[in-house]
Design a protein around this motif. Structure first.
Motif, PDB file in Angstrom:
ATOM      1  N   ASP A   1       0.649  -1.196  -0.018  1.00 31.09           N
ATOM      2  CA  ASP A   1      -0.080   0.061  -0.050  1.00 31.09           C
ATOM      3  C   ASP A   1       0.969   1.296  -0.176  1.00 31.09           C
ATOM      4  O   ASP A   1       0.377   2.494  -0.284  1.00 31.09           O
ATOM      5  CB  ASP A   1      -0.796   0.112   1.069  1.00 31.09           C
ATOM      6  CG  ASP A   1      -2.155  -0.950   1.089  1.00 31.09           C
ATOM      7  OD1 ASP A   1      -2.962  -0.682   0.186  1.00 31.09           O
ATOM      8  OD2 ASP A   1      -2.162  -1.986   1.898  1.00 31.09           O
TER       9      ASP A   1
ATOM     10  N   LYS B   1      -3.620  -2.487  -5.630  1.00 34.90           N
ATOM     11  CA  LYS B   1      -3.295  -3.207  -4.497  1.00 34.90           C
ATOM     12  C   LYS B   1      -4.356  -4.562  -4.241  1.00 34.90           C
ATOM     13  O   LYS B   1      -4.060  -5.846  -4.075  1.00 34.90           O
ATOM     14  CB  LYS B   1      -2.878  -2.686  -3.157  1.00 34.90           C
ATOM     15  CG  LYS B   1      -2.126  -3.773  -2.272  1.00 34.90           C
ATOM     16  CD  LYS B   1      -3.029  -3.861  -1.137  1.00 34.90           C
ATOM     17  CE  LYS B   1      -2.539  -4.643  -0.110  1.00 34.90           C
ATOM     18  NZ  LYS B   1      -3.128  -4.603   1.153  1.00 34.90           N
TER      19      LYS B   1
ATOM     20  N   ARG C   1      -1.149 -15.937  13.216  1.00 33.01           N
ATOM     21  CA  ARG C   1      -1.905 -14.766  13.230  1.00 33.01           C
ATOM     22  C   ARG C   1      -1.746 -13.855  12.090  1.00 33.01           C
ATOM     23  O   ARG C   1      -2.451 -13.239  11.291  1.00 33.01           O
ATOM     24  CB  ARG C   1      -2.581 -14.245  14.499  1.00 33.01           C
ATOM     25  CG  ARG C   1      -3.904 -13.533  14.485  1.00 33.01           C
ATOM     26  CD  ARG C   1      -4.066 -12.565  15.610  1.00 33.01           C
ATOM     27  NE  ARG C   1      -3.198 -11.492  15.502  1.00 33.01           N
ATOM     28  CZ  ARG C   1      -3.620 -10.466  14.651  1.00 33.01           C
ATOM     29  NH1 ARG C   1      -4.902 -10.296  14.276  1.00 33.01           N
ATOM     30  NH2 ARG C   1      -2.596  -9.340  14.611  1.00 33.01           N
TER      31      ARG C   1
ATOM     32  N   LEU D   1      -1.741 -15.364   8.625  1.00 31.75           N
ATOM     33  CA  LEU D   1      -2.976 -15.556   8.002  1.00 31.75           C
ATOM     34  C   LEU D   1      -3.806 -14.158   7.733  1.00 31.75           C
ATOM     35  O   LEU D   1      -4.867 -14.194   7.118  1.00 31.75           O
ATOM     36  CB  LEU D   1      -3.842 -16.308   9.265  1.00 31.75           C
ATOM     37  CG  LEU D   1      -3.621 -17.719   9.459  1.00 31.75           C
ATOM     38  CD1 LEU D   1      -4.320 -18.109  10.889  1.00 31.75           C
ATOM     39  CD2 LEU D   1      -4.044 -18.485   8.342  1.00 31.75           C
ATOM     40  N   THR D   2      -3.309 -13.207   8.504  1.00 32.78           N
ATOM     41  CA  THR D   2      -4.342 -11.621   8.323  1.00 32.78           C
ATOM     42  C   THR D   2      -3.477 -10.667   7.505  1.00 32.78           C
ATOM     43  O   THR D   2      -4.149  -9.682   7.196  1.00 32.78           O
ATOM     44  CB  THR D   2      -4.803 -11.363   9.522  1.00 32.78           C
ATOM     45  OG1 THR D   2      -3.676 -11.024  10.389  1.00 32.78           O
ATOM     46  CG2 THR D   2      -5.869 -12.552  10.194  1.00 32.78           C
ATOM     47  N   GLU D   3      -2.351 -10.634   7.678  1.00 36.34           N
ATOM     48  CA  GLU D   3      -1.762  -9.378   7.400  1.00 36.34           C
ATOM     49  C   GLU D   3      -1.246  -9.158   5.805  1.00 36.34           C
ATOM     50  O   GLU D   3      -0.148  -9.783   5.644  1.00 36.34           O
ATOM     51  CB  GLU D   3      -0.559  -8.928   8.162  1.00 36.34           C
ATOM     52  CG  GLU D   3      -0.915  -8.990   9.681  1.00 36.34           C
ATOM     53  CD  GLU D   3       0.016  -8.151  10.656  1.00 36.34           C
ATOM     54  OE1 GLU D   3      -0.270  -7.325  11.290  1.00 36.34           O
ATOM     55  OE2 GLU D   3       1.045  -8.875  10.829  1.00 36.34           O
ATOM     56  N   ALA D   4      -2.199  -8.732   5.128  1.00 35.02           N
ATOM     57  CA  ALA D   4      -1.799  -8.520   3.516  1.00 35.02           C
ATOM     58  C   ALA D   4      -1.338  -7.353   3.144  1.00 35.02           C
ATOM     59  O   ALA D   4      -1.492  -6.344   2.688  1.00 35.02           O
ATOM     60  CB  ALA D   4      -3.195  -8.497   2.811  1.00 35.02           C
ATOM     61  N   GLU D   5       0.288  -7.252   3.649  1.00 32.17           N
ATOM     62  CA  GLU D   5       0.857  -6.138   3.615  1.00 32.17           C
ATOM     63  C   GLU D   5       1.510  -5.987   2.005  1.00 32.17           C
ATOM     64  O   GLU D   5       1.871  -4.926   1.635  1.00 32.17           O
ATOM     65  CB  GLU D   5       2.118  -6.148   4.592  1.00 32.17           C
ATOM     66  CG  GLU D   5       1.570  -6.116   5.802  1.00 32.17           C
ATOM     67  CD  GLU D   5       2.720  -6.267   6.937  1.00 32.17           C
ATOM     68  OE1 GLU D   5       2.544  -5.760   8.109  1.00 32.17           O
ATOM     69  OE2 GLU D   5       4.040  -6.422   6.730  1.00 32.17           O
TER      70      GLU D   5
ATOM     71  N   THR E   1      -4.295  -3.272   5.595  1.00 33.30           N
ATOM     72  CA  THR E   1      -3.779  -4.646   5.542  1.00 33.30           C
ATOM     73  C   THR E   1      -4.484  -5.802   6.428  1.00 33.30           C
ATOM     74  O   THR E   1      -4.163  -6.979   5.895  1.00 33.30           O
ATOM     75  CB  THR E   1      -2.172  -4.395   5.904  1.00 33.30           C
ATOM     76  OG1 THR E   1      -2.213  -4.062   7.261  1.00 33.30           O
ATOM     77  CG2 THR E   1      -1.703  -3.654   5.218  1.00 33.30           C
ATOM     78  N   GLU E   2      -5.077  -5.580   7.273  1.00 31.89           N
ATOM     79  CA  GLU E   2      -5.375  -6.603   8.363  1.00 31.89           C
ATOM     80  C   GLU E   2      -6.967  -7.433   8.164  1.00 31.89           C
ATOM     81  O   GLU E   2      -7.831  -6.953   8.696  1.00 31.89           O
ATOM     82  CB  GLU E   2      -5.404  -6.113   9.834  1.00 31.89           C
ATOM     83  CG  GLU E   2      -3.847  -5.607  10.063  1.00 31.89           C
ATOM     84  CD  GLU E   2      -3.704  -5.397  11.753  1.00 31.89           C
ATOM     85  OE1 GLU E   2      -2.782  -5.701  12.054  1.00 31.89           O
ATOM     86  OE2 GLU E   2      -4.445  -4.631  12.249  1.00 31.89           O
ATOM     87  N   ALA E   3      -6.684  -8.400   7.336  1.00 29.10           N
ATOM     88  CA  ALA E   3      -7.883  -9.087   6.944  1.00 29.10           C
ATOM     89  C   ALA E   3      -8.388 -10.045   8.251  1.00 29.10           C
ATOM     90  O   ALA E   3      -8.160 -11.207   7.836  1.00 29.10           O
ATOM     91  CB  ALA E   3      -7.747  -9.873   5.767  1.00 29.10           C
ATOM     92  N   GLU E   4      -8.938  -9.397   9.158  1.00 32.88           N
ATOM     93  CA  GLU E   4      -9.197 -10.440  10.341  1.00 32.88           C
ATOM     94  C   GLU E   4     -10.600 -11.054  10.308  1.00 32.88           C
ATOM     95  O   GLU E   4     -10.711 -12.051  10.698  1.00 32.88           O
ATOM     96  CB  GLU E   4      -9.114  -9.659  11.699  1.00 32.88           C
ATOM     97  CG  GLU E   4      -7.779  -9.062  11.899  1.00 32.88           C
ATOM     98  CD  GLU E   4      -7.710  -8.103  13.192  1.00 32.88           C
ATOM     99  OE1 GLU E   4      -6.514  -8.090  13.734  1.00 32.88           O
ATOM    100  OE2 GLU E   4      -8.791  -7.644  13.701  1.00 32.88           O
TER     101      GLU E   4
END
Lengths: 395, 395
Positions: free
Chosen positions: A153, A161, A220, A223-227, B224-227
């Motif tokens: 980003d 993105k 975690r 699994l979650t942080e799409a940087e 960024t955080e796809a929780e």
């Protein structure tokens, strides 16, 4: 770039590979083509086609619809061929010259036709033989900064993105990482594979609540942080090199994840070398570890200063916050890599090829200890030099 | 659930809406149908069809291909109708009875046909009139826990979660939030809208590097955080209620984001009420603020104990870590909501309808102050009671 006309999936043979090379006009029509299969056949076929002169070659890599990983075959999405080719192309836009060129792809055949790098050597093999590849850490530090910054980003318009996040959704290959790196080694799971002499250390890991809590946090994040668009499997077996060149291959695990994961995997594999080498051979590796991080930071900062896409980039303290977060993540992910390469399903030759039993067990114990400390103490480790000091304390 | 046969997009009229209701057999064939348009026409048409008896009704909501938000019309994806309908259905699976039932959807017409909730009132309107909806915070606390836990990695198989991340990719509507909540209010941007008497406070925000650094971190988290699958716009104008019922509507901003964002938006809108109410009317609001968080935690913990999908859920300290992270995020996002609702593009009637100029400006200054403190001090605020104390210090 050519795109092969869509066909039904079929396993390629040396003969069909040569037909394909002719069909795609990748060689002059008179050239007497020679084809050999050079892969290990576990996950992919890798064919090398040359024109007989020995000078020009291409690689045709085909994904197999199964993986022979745990003894038996296990179905595995062919979509990974498309992910791999697209990741090579996307990363190649930014890290120019540091990934193989892609000449053509075909999604239905699950193939990627690309630059032949047979003149280079897999870095893991070279490091085990004691080589040190002078350009390795500068090239990988730049590769990491350029691919990760420019797909984040911080560089892309949010529409672009988010479209890449969807394109590189890679659930099946991510699941392999989620299981084999973040879960199985920390529980008494059937995929684990360790020497009996390590039983006490392994049980200590399984019973270490604090360690498992910190791994849970790292999982975690994975699994979650799409940087950024990660390579996803950046160990030293995914890098070709010589004294003069470095090329990153095999990004079939590519997906949007935490930036520190790619850095951590690479550093983790260098750290293994620090443990397997004799004292007087470690300096080259320690220099690579430091230089990878320092080059990454310098190049990341250079990119940060250039773009205009995010007003917040000019806010004092933000870049430092981002780099600090990436550093602590990298240290933690490196720790996970050390543990899983010692007691999980997929080992590394660096450790397993140590012939002397006592020496091998000692080295594996040190590797596990380093893994634990990097994971648990990652927020207290504030510089790459502190990582080297920690290794010294264990050695 | 019926799916209307695909057509080209066309704006519906009262007449075509009635034809559609007949075509879908949503009423008995003899019923004399009556249709009225009850939306504000800025983003969507909202038609209510009844059978003349006054008893049974349905809502047909159609997305318009533009938004009249900043004076002129601005093209906006029709895909949001699909996102909204799918989010209502997905959230309705878990938060049973807390979202309207969906009877039918049509992607090409960008419509959702759903339960008529005309007997309820928009919560913002009721709160401004001094109502307090006794069930509101228990219902919203449960809604938040059930929708967010059950769409997260803590509940879903990773394949299903990643497939939902792709399905709910929502770049255009996320961009509105990224700009209007996280960026524009903190810079001298043309979309901002504030009273001249707030000039000094607004400039102080624009010059507050520490505040902007913390907002940058919150924006990074949003990006960024796809929780979990968020509602994405959970203010008090997105909730219908009575003394007996609560229904969450309008999830067109739904996407995979940080869990604290939904909680923070709702809490932020309650906090606005704490500032606009007289001292003796605040208790009901403070009780709602506390009860929202406490109910969320209790229900989240209940869900955490139930599922088996993640081995790490049994690790001591992990649930507490996750809830602490969600809490600090929620506090920060609530702070962003307070600031943007006071000086950004989209105001709230709670503040703007205060007739006395001096009182209105004082209340807006308090709201800005609370926003700043919640953002900057969020990691030091360790309980929901501490949030209430902070409000008391400002009031």
């Amino acid at each position: 770039m050519a795109v092969v006309v869509m066909k039904e999936y079929e396993s390629l043979t040396k003969e069909t590979v040569i037909s394909l090379a002719i069909e795609l006009s990748l060689f002059s029509s008179e050239a007497p083509l020679v084809c050999e299969e050079i892969g290990d056949g576990n996950l992919n076929y890798v064919f090398r086609v040359t024109d007989g002169s020995g000078e020009k070659g291409i690689i045709i890599k085909q994904a197999l619809p199964y993986a022979k990983v745990i003894g038996e075959s296990w179905p595995l999405t062919l979509k990974r061929a498309k992910i791999e080719a697209s990741a090579l192309q996307k990363h190649g836009e930014y890290a120019v010259g540091l990934v193989p060129k892609v000449y053509a792809t075909d999604e239905s055949l699950a193939i990627t036709i690309m630059e032949d790098l047979s003149h280079l050597e897999i870095v893991r093999e070279g490091l085990i033989k004691g080589k040190s590849y002078p350009k390795l850490s500068t090239d990988i530090g730049e590769y990491l900064a350029l691919t990760l910054f420019n797909t984040s980003d911080f560089a892309l318009h949010p529409f672009e993105k988010k479209s890449l996040v969807v394109e590189f959704s890679n659930p099946e290959l991510c699941k392999i990482t989620e299981d084999l790196i973040f879960t199985d080694p920390f529980f008494d799971h059937e995929t684990n594979d360790f020497e009996p002499a390590l039983q006490a250390e392994v049980e200590a890991i399984w019973n270490n609540n604090l360690l498992k809590l910190e791994v849970a946090k790292l999982k975690r994040s994975f699994l979650t942080e799409a940087e950024a668009l990660l390579h996803g499997d950046l160990h030293t077996g995914s890098i070709f090199a010589s004294e003069a060149e470095t090329k990153v291959i095999d990004p079939e695990f590519a997906f949007y994840g935490p930036i520190g994961f790619d850095i951590g995997l690479f550093l983790g594999n260098l750290i293994v070398q620090s443990f397997t080498r004799q004292d007087d051979q470690r300096d080259a590796i320690h220099t690579h570890i430091q230089n990878t991080w320092n080059t990454f930071c310098a190049k990341f900062s250079e990119c940060w200063k250039k773009g205009e896409s995010d007003l917040y980039k000019s806010i004092e303290g933000y870049e430092a916050f981002v780099l600090e977060k990436i550093f602590h993540d990298s240290v933690g992910f490196a720790g996970c890599e050390l543990i899983r390469r010692t007691i999980g399903l997929a080992h590394v030759k660096d450790l397993d090829s140590i012939e002397n039993h006592e020496q091998r067990i000692l080295t594996k114990k040190q590797t596990l200890k380093a893994g634990e400390r990097l994971i648990v103490s990652r927020h207290e480790i504030n510089s790459i030099d502190a990582v080297i000091e920690l290794l010294g304390e264990i050695q």
